[in-house]
Design a protein around this motif. Structure first.
Motif, short mmCIF file in Angstrom:
data_model
loop_
_atom_site.label_atom_id
_atom_site.label_comp_id
_atom_site.label_asym_id
_atom_site.label_seq_id
_atom_site.Cartn_x
_atom_site.Cartn_y
_atom_site.Cartn_z
N UNK A 197 0.85 -1.19 0.00
CA UNK A 197 0.00 0.00 0.00
C UNK A 197 0.89 1.26 0.00
N UNK A 198 0.51 2.23 -0.85
CA UNK A 198 1.31 3.44 -0.95
C UNK A 198 0.52 4.66 -0.46
N UNK A 199 1.06 5.33 0.53
CA UNK A 199 0.38 6.47 1.15
C UNK A 199 1.21 7.73 0.92
N UNK A 200 0.52 8.84 0.57
CA UNK A 200 1.18 10.15 0.52
C UNK A 200 0.57 11.02 1.60
N UNK A 201 1.43 11.54 2.49
CA UNK A 201 0.97 12.44 3.55
C UNK A 201 1.24 13.86 3.11
N UNK A 202 0.17 14.63 2.90
CA UNK A 202 0.32 16.03 2.48
C UNK A 202 0.08 16.96 3.68
N UNK A 203 0.99 17.91 3.84
CA UNK A 203 0.85 18.92 4.91
C UNK A 203 1.29 20.25 4.33
N UNK A 229 3.42 11.97 11.07
CA UNK A 229 2.34 11.04 10.64
C UNK A 229 2.94 9.93 9.76
N UNK A 230 3.83 10.33 8.85
CA UNK A 230 4.48 9.33 7.99
C UNK A 230 5.23 8.31 8.85
N UNK A 231 5.85 8.81 9.93
CA UNK A 231 6.64 7.94 10.81
C UNK A 231 5.83 6.85 11.45
N UNK A 232 4.61 7.18 11.94
CA UNK A 232 3.86 6.10 12.60
C UNK A 232 3.06 5.25 11.61
N UNK A 233 2.93 5.72 10.36
CA UNK A 233 2.20 4.92 9.36
C UNK A 233 3.09 3.88 8.69
N UNK A 292 3.19 -0.75 4.37
CA UNK A 292 2.81 0.61 3.99
C UNK A 292 4.03 1.45 3.64
N UNK A 293 4.09 1.85 2.38
CA UNK A 293 5.16 2.72 1.89
C UNK A 293 4.63 4.15 1.98
N UNK A 294 5.38 5.04 2.59
CA UNK A 294 4.86 6.40 2.81
C UNK A 294 5.81 7.44 2.21
N UNK A 295 5.23 8.41 1.50
CA UNK A 295 6.00 9.58 1.08
C UNK A 295 5.28 10.81 1.62
N UNK A 296 5.99 11.93 1.67
CA UNK A 296 5.36 13.17 2.13
C UNK A 296 5.42 14.20 1.02
N UNK A 297 4.52 15.18 1.10
CA UNK A 297 4.48 16.27 0.12
C UNK A 297 3.97 17.50 0.85
N UNK A 317 -4.31 9.30 0.03
CA UNK A 317 -3.72 10.61 0.30
C UNK A 317 -4.25 11.11 1.65
N UNK A 318 -3.33 11.51 2.52
CA UNK A 318 -3.71 12.10 3.81
C UNK A 318 -3.52 13.60 3.69
N UNK A 319 -4.46 14.39 4.23
CA UNK A 319 -4.42 15.85 4.04
C UNK A 319 -4.50 16.58 5.38
N UNK A 320 -3.44 17.37 5.69
CA UNK A 320 -3.50 18.29 6.83
C UNK A 320 -3.22 19.70 6.30
N UNK A 321 -4.12 20.62 6.50
CA UNK A 321 -3.93 22.00 6.09
C UNK A 321 -4.66 22.92 7.05
#
Ligand code: ZN
Length: 234
Positions: free
Chosen positions: A1-7, A30-34, A39-44, A64-68
């Protein structure tokens, strides 16, 4: 599973309190605990070209995870358009806390997503759908102290499911964990996660986000969005 954490990564540069609580910023934390074997995680962030959400990244993202918060309007409309299409094509979306006012969340729901708010409250989360996969391993209730009060009325499109309710020490209540389906994509909104509180350190909050990523992960993604009236089936 590939997750992108956006902040958006704005408060991190202005308030040292945020990076003291969340080293590496909210996205890094968030990427750290996921991250796990599955689970492969990248951030943007806003600092990346095209907000780090290029077509290639989105096609390679299951969820895609979204924090804004302060930078919602800084996200260009063409990026929002691209994310919108990716969700309709199957990508999952998990929106956290003040992401309720992000362009993408408001576009997906078609409502203002306005709510009541007050800082420095004590919150009690209630699991009201204990058999839902996003509630796996979560007790009937747990407290977050402090957490920002978000209160009803919350101007959202009617959720498919309300899994968690928040109750605050001012007596306010809130639909804190809700799901929707838009096109082929699954969406989960979760209310805790103010940047200067420690909610993302809470093991139940982390578990809920992990569960939500699993739930929102598409069986198939990058599904072509065609209309037979425009392009007849041969
Ligand atoms: Zn907040």
């Amino acid at each position: 599973m590939k997750v992108t954490v956006w902040n958006e990564n704005i408060h991190e540069k202005e308030m040292s309190a945020v990076t003291e609580i969340y080293p590496g910023g909210l996205h890094g934390y968030i990427a750290g605990f996921l991250k796990s074997d599955d689970v492969e995680v990248r951030t943007a962030t806003l600092d990346d070209p095209e907000c780090g959400l290029t077509q290639d990244v989105l096609e390679d993202t299951d969820v895609l995870i979204w924090w804004g918060h302060a930078g919602h309007e800084k996200v260009p409309d063409e990026v929002v358009e691209r994310v919108h299409k990716a969700i309709l094509s199957g990508m999952g979306l998990v929106v956290l806390h003040s992401g309720h006012h992000s362009k993408i969340f408001r576009k997906m729901l078609g409502t203002t997503c306005n709510l009541k708010w007050r800082d420095g409250a004590r919150e009690r989360i209630w699991t009201i759908k204990p058999n839902h996969p996003i509630a796996a391993g979560i007790p009937e209730t747990f407290a977050l102290d402090p957490e920002e009060m978000y209160g009803e009325p919350f101007d959202i499109a009617e959720p498919q499911e309300v899994i968690f309710m928040g109750w605050f020490d001012g007596g306010e209540v809130f639909r804190s964990g809700c799901t929707w389906v838009r096109g082929n994509g699954r969406i989960f909104y979760f209310q805790p996660g103010h940047e200067t509180n420690r909610s993302f350190q809470n093991p139940y909050v982390q578990q809920i986000i992990k569960n939500a990523v699993k739930w929102a992960c598409p069986v198939r993604k990058n599904i072509e969005l065609t209309c037979p009236h425009v392009k007849p089936v041969e």
